[in-house]
Enzyme design. Structure first.
Site, PDB file in Angstrom:
ATOM      1  N   GLU A 122       0.840  -1.206   0.000  1.00 45.21           N
ATOM      2  CA  GLU A 122       0.000   0.000   0.000  1.00 45.21           C
ATOM      3  C   GLU A 122       0.867   1.244   0.000  1.00 45.21           C
ATOM      4  O   GLU A 122       1.956   1.235   0.562  1.00 45.21           O
ATOM      5  CB  GLU A 122      -0.843   0.059   1.288  1.00 45.21           C
ATOM      6  CG  GLU A 122      -1.838  -1.047   1.438  1.00 45.21           C
ATOM      7  CD  GLU A 122      -2.469  -1.054   2.840  1.00 45.21           C
ATOM      8  OE1 GLU A 122      -2.317  -0.069   3.591  1.00 45.21           O
ATOM      9  OE2 GLU A 122      -3.101  -2.068   3.170  1.00 45.21           O
ATOM     10  N   LYS A 124       2.261   4.526   1.475  1.00 46.66           N
ATOM     11  CA  LYS A 124       2.371   5.015   2.841  1.00 46.66           C
ATOM     12  C   LYS A 124       2.055   6.504   2.810  1.00 46.66           C
ATOM     13  O   LYS A 124       2.852   7.308   2.325  1.00 46.66           O
ATOM     14  CB  LYS A 124       3.779   4.774   3.372  1.00 46.66           C
ATOM     15  CG  LYS A 124       3.949   5.162   4.816  1.00 46.66           C
ATOM     16  CD  LYS A 124       5.286   4.678   5.331  1.00 46.66           C
ATOM     17  CE  LYS A 124       5.480   4.916   6.821  1.00 46.66           C
ATOM     18  NZ  LYS A 124       5.183   6.242   7.287  1.00 46.66           N
ATOM     19  N   ASP A 126       1.610  10.241   3.775  1.00 47.16           N
ATOM     20  CA  ASP A 126       2.345  11.139   4.651  1.00 47.16           C
ATOM     21  C   ASP A 126       1.353  12.088   5.306  1.00 47.16           C
ATOM     22  O   ASP A 126       1.179  13.222   4.877  1.00 47.16           O
ATOM     23  CB  ASP A 126       3.375  11.913   3.822  1.00 47.16           C
ATOM     24  CG  ASP A 126       4.458  12.508   4.697  1.00 47.16           C
ATOM     25  OD1 ASP A 126       4.478  12.186   5.905  1.00 47.16           O
ATOM     26  OD2 ASP A 126       5.260  13.289   4.183  1.00 47.16           O
ATOM     27  N   TYR A 234      -7.978   8.447   4.881  1.00 46.90           N
ATOM     28  CA  TYR A 234      -7.799   7.171   4.183  1.00 46.90           C
ATOM     29  C   TYR A 234      -7.588   6.066   5.210  1.00 46.90           C
ATOM     30  O   TYR A 234      -6.701   6.171   6.059  1.00 46.90           O
ATOM     31  CB  TYR A 234      -6.610   7.248   3.219  1.00 46.90           C
ATOM     32  CG  TYR A 234      -6.936   8.153   2.054  1.00 46.90           C
ATOM     33  CD1 TYR A 234      -7.459   7.629   0.885  1.00 46.90           C
ATOM     34  CD2 TYR A 234      -6.776   9.535   2.154  1.00 46.90           C
ATOM     35  CE1 TYR A 234      -7.812   8.450  -0.176  1.00 46.90           C
ATOM     36  CE2 TYR A 234      -7.119  10.370   1.106  1.00 46.90           C
ATOM     37  CZ  TYR A 234      -7.646   9.817  -0.053  1.00 46.90           C
ATOM     38  OH  TYR A 234      -8.009  10.631  -1.086  1.00 46.90           O
ATOM     39  N   LYS A 324      10.683   3.247   2.801  1.00 50.39           N
ATOM     40  CA  LYS A 324      10.667   4.711   2.667  1.00 50.39           C
ATOM     41  C   LYS A 324      11.386   5.137   1.398  1.00 50.39           C
ATOM     42  O   LYS A 324      12.487   4.681   1.132  1.00 50.39           O
ATOM     43  CB  LYS A 324      11.367   5.341   3.873  1.00 50.39           C
ATOM     44  CG  LYS A 324      10.723   4.970   5.198  1.00 50.39           C
ATOM     45  CD  LYS A 324       9.635   5.934   5.576  1.00 50.39           C
ATOM     46  CE  LYS A 324      10.259   7.092   6.325  1.00 50.39           C
ATOM     47  NZ  LYS A 324       9.282   7.949   6.964  1.00 50.39           N
ATOM     48  N   CYS A 421      40.588  34.000   7.365  1.00 49.56           N
ATOM     49  CA  CYS A 421      41.903  34.598   7.604  1.00 49.56           C
ATOM     50  C   CYS A 421      41.981  36.050   7.133  1.00 49.56           C
ATOM     51  O   CYS A 421      42.984  36.724   7.385  1.00 49.56           O
ATOM     52  CB  CYS A 421      43.000  33.766   6.948  1.00 49.56           C
ATOM     53  SG  CYS A 421      42.987  33.864   5.155  1.00 49.56           S
ATOM     54  N   CYS A 436      39.942  31.993  -1.383  1.00 47.18           N
ATOM     55  CA  CYS A 436      40.889  32.666  -0.496  1.00 47.18           C
ATOM     56  C   CYS A 436      42.273  32.478  -1.109  1.00 47.18           C
ATOM     57  O   CYS A 436      42.626  31.386  -1.545  1.00 47.18           O
ATOM     58  CB  CYS A 436      40.820  32.020   0.894  1.00 47.18           C
ATOM     59  SG  CYS A 436      42.240  32.373   1.930  1.00 47.18           S
ATOM     60  N   CYS A 442      46.035  29.719   5.431  1.00 44.07           N
ATOM     61  CA  CYS A 442      44.682  29.987   5.927  1.00 44.07           C
ATOM     62  C   CYS A 442      44.249  28.802   6.780  1.00 44.07           C
ATOM     63  O   CYS A 442      44.219  27.670   6.305  1.00 44.07           O
ATOM     64  CB  CYS A 442      43.711  30.187   4.760  1.00 44.07           C
ATOM     65  SG  CYS A 442      41.980  30.191   5.276  1.00 44.07           S
TER      66      CYS A 442
HETATM   67  S1  IVH Z   1      -0.371   0.132   8.632  1.00 45.78           S
HETATM   68  C1  IVH Z   1       1.182  -1.581  13.077  1.00 45.78           C
HETATM   69  N1  IVH Z   1      -0.640   1.324   6.333  1.00 45.78           N
HETATM   70  O1  IVH Z   1       2.746   5.015   8.937  1.00 45.78           O
HETATM   71  C2  IVH Z   1       1.112  -0.350  12.249  1.00 45.78           C
HETATM   72  N2  IVH Z   1       0.289   2.583   8.113  1.00 45.78           N
HETATM   73  O2  IVH Z   1       5.337   4.498  10.170  1.00 45.78           O
HETATM   74  C3  IVH Z   1       0.184  -0.559  11.073  1.00 45.78           C
HETATM   75  N3  IVH Z   1       0.841   4.885   7.544  1.00 45.78           N
HETATM   76  O3  IVH Z   1       1.630   4.563  12.222  1.00 45.78           O
HETATM   77  C4  IVH Z   1       0.146   0.648  10.222  1.00 45.78           C
HETATM   78  N4  IVH Z   1       0.164   4.797   5.450  1.00 45.78           N
HETATM   79  O4  IVH Z   1       0.258   6.104  10.686  1.00 45.78           O
HETATM   80  C5  IVH Z   1      -0.221   1.459   7.599  1.00 45.78           C
HETATM   81  N5  IVH Z   1      -0.963   2.228   4.239  1.00 45.78           N
HETATM   82  C6  IVH Z   1      -0.559   2.367   5.485  1.00 45.78           C
HETATM   83  C7  IVH Z   1      -0.041   3.581   5.989  1.00 45.78           C
HETATM   84  C8  IVH Z   1       0.390   3.637   7.313  1.00 45.78           C
HETATM   85  C9  IVH Z   1       0.681   5.566   6.404  1.00 45.78           C
HETATM   86  C10 IVH Z   1       1.414   5.427   8.780  1.00 45.78           C
HETATM   87  C11 IVH Z   1       0.709   4.974  10.022  1.00 45.78           C
HETATM   88  C12 IVH Z   1       1.745   4.303  10.858  1.00 45.78           C
HETATM   89  C13 IVH Z   1       2.987   4.870  10.304  1.00 45.78           C
HETATM   90  C14 IVH Z   1       4.149   3.927  10.544  1.00 45.78           C
END
Ligand code: IVH
Length: 687
Positions: A122, A124, A126, A234, A324, A421, A436, A442
């Site tokens: 999925e 992640k 931000d 989301y 990341k 210097c 310089c 220096c």
């Molecule tokens: S699952 C046991 N899915 O990233 C933790 N987290 O660095 C299960 N986050 O605390 C989290 N997108 O706030 C999950 N698709 C996603 C996410 C996600 C963002 C965040 C979440 C979590 C943090 C961890």
């Protein structure tokens, strides 16, 4: 004007029709992007509901969409206890670490090596992590993550988020008695841009990034502020669930979608690590096309039963990991502009920043490269700037963020004298840098020359860092690089923060560097345009320093990969009296400067073995230990795991040594290492 029902009961009945109807239309509009009625029709129904609630306030239901406009400001946030703790994820930064994660999962589950487990990948998001608690299908409360156990109750703000279902859309069966849904609150890119435009126009400071804007909004006590900003939610995971269940993460995503939530767009089901990596790459390629910012991907074992088997280590699940992305760009403010003097005397402008996190690292300085770049970007003290940090590269200022009133700030005036210097600073014809003119007289140039001399690719003198170089120069102990070879242990030990032990180690490192091969000495001298590759070519062509010093321009130009500019730079370096004096001193003080004897590479006795090095080794630098292991086919990694074959432990070892003992990984001291390097791995690790 609607004909309002005249009785309480009639109003209740009408409200019971209006609320689900309006909520369904909101879901179609905000979640599915597929409205079925025109906006004016929605507005008419909404007003009818408002009027009924105004007439009979006790009939305002918790799932009424009228909450979305935001109630009166709260005096303070109250604590929100999560029904079950909200944990976090382990981060990975490279595909190799994802491969390790997958292998670890399989090892833990005892899966066959070729077996391809299923994973959900999925985006992640931000954003700001929150948990939404639904009781009997109605949103009852919402809290921020906080410390994972207790956060802040932000229900009034969360209710204003248009795509948060106030009541779960009726699925197949009855609503679950409890459903705690976790996810991220984000501000999509376009909403963020509009919000900032508006703020700047109103003379307010712009938000640094969408995440901060979302977090800042949720932390406002007045819910009307949240209601006025286009936040979105989301869903990505489940907390406590009673009266509903699912067998796979992929099923969970489908289930919450039916309940009326949005889930992160672009998630995929992947079988085996190969497909996981493909999904990661595909997602990264789509990254900029997504409507909101993502900072990586989350990889989750799909099957819940396997998740349960895997369980948790400390505060993160074993069944999931975050991947990341390399950091993108962030913005921050310029507190000051400093001018640094480098090894070659070049004056480099550096922005001193309000500290900001970029990809897990806090950045408080970013380079502005040179005077021309500084002028082109027209960076001024007080400006908000975009900075970027890609991989190991030094953070740089990309551009100024336009802001009302920035024209009033004075332009930066570049100095025409060395800030260290005081010697005149000049630009040579055809050059970009202003330098310089004081050479190694220096202190700034000498200090950085020393650091360079001792750096890994040069003479690799471990322990001669920034602070020490500074002291050596400041105290006048070292007036040129060759003075390193005239140091005595007493003088060293008298320096600040220099214990006897580390003075001894440093002396050993300096002693060892006397025998360094010619190409390393060439790198160490810091001849312009001569990096490691050129130094190696020169060393193999000329064999020793004397022949190189005596080389004519033509001879130098005849060397492969050495063009006229490089040849001229080398030639003039070796015709500069000061440099020749340095070479003579180095030789007098025992630095050999000889080419490497052509030895056959060692046999691959350590192939397939993984080493971790910790602590200080007296005789060899870490870089040398690494080279020696790698020359024999072994691998050196940074962290100890069950897969590590040996941990090499010097003096003052870090936590890695403890970790090795915990995991029963064999430990090698210096003598053990020498044995393994000479004779190969020790037979049979048992078990
Ligand atoms: S699952 C046991 N899915 O990233 C933790 N987290 O660095 C299960 N986050 O605390 C989290 N997108 O706030 C999950 N698709 C996603 C996410 C996600 C963002 C965040 C979440 C979590 C943090 C961890």
């Amino acid at each position: 004007m609607s004909d309002a029902p005249r009785s309480h009961e009639a109003a209740r009945v009408r409200i019971a029709q209006l609320v689900p109807e309006l909520n369904e239309h909101a879901r179609l509009y905000y979640v599915e992007d597929a409205p079925r009625i025109p906006d004016v029709e929605y507005d008419r129904l909404f007003r009818e509901l408002e009027e009924l609630e105004a007439a009979w306030p006790d009939l305002r239901r918790l799932d009424s969409p009228t909450w979305r406009v935001g109630g009166p400001p709260l005096p303070a946030f109250t604590p929100f206890r999560h029904p079950t703790p909200m944990l976090s994820l382990q981060n990975t930064y490279a595909e190799a670490e994802v491969v390790e994660f997958e292998a670890r999962v399989k090892r833990f589950l005892g899966a066959a090596p070729g077996e391809g487990l299923e994973y959900v990948v999925e985006p992640k998001l931000d954003g700001l992590a929150v948990e939404l608690v639904y009781r009997d299908g109605v949103l009852e409360s919402a809290g921020t993550r906080g410390d994972g156990e207790v956060g802040e109750d932000v229900t009034s703000n969360v209710r204003t988020i248009r795509n948060v279902p106030l009541a779960l859309a009726p699925g197949d069966g009855p609503a679950p008695s409890v459903a705690a849904i976790r996810g991220e609150i984000v501000l999509p890119r376009d909403g963020f841009a509009r919000l900032n435009e508006r703020r700047v126009a109103e003379g307010l400071p712009a938000f640094v990034n969408p995440r901060n804007a979302a977090a800042g909004t949720i932390r406002q006590l007045d819910p009307r502020i949240a209601a006025s900003r286009p936040l979105e939610f989301y869903a990505h995971s489940a907390g406590l669930l009673e009266g509903a269940s699912f067998g796979r993460q992929s099923e969970f995503l489908g289930m919450v979608l039916r309940w009326g939530f949005r889930v992160p767009a672009g998630w995929t089901l992947a079988r085996g690590v190969g497909e996981v990596l493909e999904a990661l790459r595909a997602l990264e390629a789509r990254r900029d096309a997504l409507p909101y910012e993502i900072d990586g991907a989350v990889i989750k074992v799909d099957r819940l039963s396997l998740q349960a088997d895997l369980g948790f280590v400390s505060r993160s699940p074993r069944w999931a990991v975050a991947f990341k992305y390399p950091p993108g760009q962030v913005t921050t403010r310029v507190r000051d502009i400093a001018v640094q003097v480098g090894r070659t005397g070049a004056l480099t402008p550096v922005a001193v920043l309000e500290p900001v996190a970029v990809g897990g690292v806090t950045v408080s300085r970013a380079t502005l490269h040179n005077e021309q770049e500084l002028r082109r970007k027209d960076v001024r003290v007080g400006d908000r700037v975009t900075i970027q940090r890609a991989g190991d590269v030094i953070p740089e200022v990309v551009a100024v963020v336009p802001e009302e009133g920035r024209e009033a700030r004075p332009q930066f005036e570049f100095p025409n004298r060395c800030p260290v210097c005081g010697a005149p600073a000049e630009r040579e014809p055809g050059e970009v840098a202003i330098r310089c003119t004081n050479g190694l007289s220096c202190p700034a140039q000498l200090r950085t020359a020393l650091r360079h001399f001792a750096s890994r690719r040069a003479l690799d003198i471990e322990g001669l860092g920034e602070k020490l170089a500074e002291q050596l120069v400041e105290r006048g102990v070292v007036r040129g690089v060759a003075d390193l070879y005239a140091l005595d242990p007493q003088t060293l030990a008298s320096l600040e923060r220099m214990a006897d032990l580390s003075a001894g180690n440093l002396m050993a490192q300096i002693e060892r560097s006397r025998g360094a091969p010619l190409h390393r000495v060439l790198v160490a001298l810091g001849i312009r345009h001569v990096g490691e590759a050129t130094a190696k070519v020169l060393a193999s062509r000329f064999g020793d320093m004397d022949r190189l010093v005596a080389a004519s321009l033509e001879e130098l130009e005849a060397v492969p990969d050495v063009g006229p500019v490089v040849a001229r730079s080398i030639y003039s370096f070796f015709h500069h009296p000061e440099n020749l004096a340095t070479l003579a001193l180095l030789r007098d003080r025992g630095v050999k400067m000889e080419g490497e004897s052509k030895q056959a590479p060692p046999a691959a006795t350590l192939a397939g073995l993984t080493f971790v090095i910790t602590g200080t080794l007296g005789g060899m630098s870490r870089e040398q230990v690494k080279e020696a292991i790698e020359a024999r086919g072994g691998k050196v990694t940074g962290s100890v795991s069950r897969k590590t074959d040996y941990v090499v432990v010097g003096s003052d070892p870090g936590s890695k040594a403890d970790r090795a003992r915990e995991l029963a990984v064999p430990v090698l001291d210096e003598a053990g290492l020498a044995r393994v390097l000479a004779e190969g791995p020790e037979v049979s690790r048992g078990g």
